[in-house]
Design an enzyme around this catalytic site. Structure first.
Site, PDB file in Angstrom:
ATOM      1  CB  CYS A  81      -0.934  -0.025   1.078  1.00 18.47           C
ATOM      2  SG  CYS A  81      -2.425   1.032   0.970  1.00 18.47           S
ATOM      3  CG  HIS A 191      -4.041  -3.697   2.311  1.00 19.34           C
ATOM      4  ND1 HIS A 191      -3.355  -3.302   3.276  1.00 19.34           N
ATOM      5  CD2 HIS A 191      -4.401  -2.555   1.537  1.00 19.34           C
ATOM      6  CE1 HIS A 191      -3.117  -2.045   3.452  1.00 19.34           C
ATOM      7  NE2 HIS A 191      -4.126  -1.484   2.667  1.00 19.34           N
ATOM      8  CD  GLU A 193      -2.266  -6.699   4.453  1.00 18.80           C
ATOM      9  OE1 GLU A 193      -2.551  -5.724   5.127  1.00 18.80           O
ATOM     10  OE2 GLU A 193      -1.559  -6.770   3.551  1.00 18.80           O
TER      11      GLU A 193
END
Length: 212
Positions: A81, A191, A193
């Site tokens: 990011c 992202h 994750e």
């Protein structure tokens, strides 16, 4: 494999560490630049304003620590990011007298607002969007089909000076670079994750591939 998550006081890092721990990686928060010597891979997260994040890195000496770890010691680095945007040379976000818009410069290029990149869609761009890796993407996207959705939250876009450093794009009102690579330095605007199985696979690819 020891993975160091750079903790420079920006954002909630817990979800990233949990994702790596679920895959049985030794993921640890690195709270000072000297500790980068003890890890094999480095992840640089980031949320919020580019200039604030860049200032926080410089204040604690992370800029020099990361340059030594990556440029001199050859450790692979993944920016996520705003962490991806910090790999750039400079940004238009936070460009005022009190805050410097200069990044780490690992991948020469500039960070600009979605509008400046030709997107008339709502900013920030929040949600799932399909990602198209380039033929040069290599092992970082291994096992991830073209058009797989990843999760985004951003208003700014990093465009490298050298187009060959772009390894994946998405379309959000305009084609936008969303993953970059230069040598052992990688970045994703999305992202991983927060991107379910595909994101976990990308993190595993970064952690396990013996990068040249």
């Amino acid at each position: 494999m020891r993975i160091g998550i750079v903790d420079y006081g920006i954002g909630n890092l817990g979800s990233l560490r949990r994702a790596l721990t679920l895959m049985r990686f030794d993921a640890q928060f690195v709270t000072e630049p000297a500790a980068l010597d003890s890890v094999d891979r480095i992840i640089l997260p980031g949320v919020g304003n580019f200039a604030d994040c860049a200032a926080s890195l410089r204040l604690a000496g992370w800029d020099e620590g990361l340059r030594q770890a990556v440029s001199e010691n050859g450790k692979p680095l993944l920016g996520i990011c705003v962490g991806m945007q910090l790999l750039a040379s400079h940004s238009t976000e936070g460009n005022d007298a009190d805050r410097s818009p200069h990044g780490l410069g690992f991948i020469p290029g500039h960070v600009r607002h979605l509008r400046q990149e030709g997107s008339a869609e709502r900013a920030p761009h929040v949600g799932w969007n399909s990602v198209e890796p380039s033929p040069s993407a290599g092992a970082i996207f291994a096992g991830i089909p073209e058009g797989t959705d990843f999760y985004f939250v951003h208003s700014y876009v990093f465009r490298p000076d050298d187009a060959t450093h772009v390894v994946a794009q998405t379309r959000y009102g305009a084609p936008l670079p969303v993953a970059v690579r230069r040598g052992r330095v990688f970045g994703t605007q999305f992202h991983p994750e927060k991107s379910s199985r595909a994101g976990m696979r990308l993190l595993r690819n970064f952690a396990e591939t013996p990068w040249d």
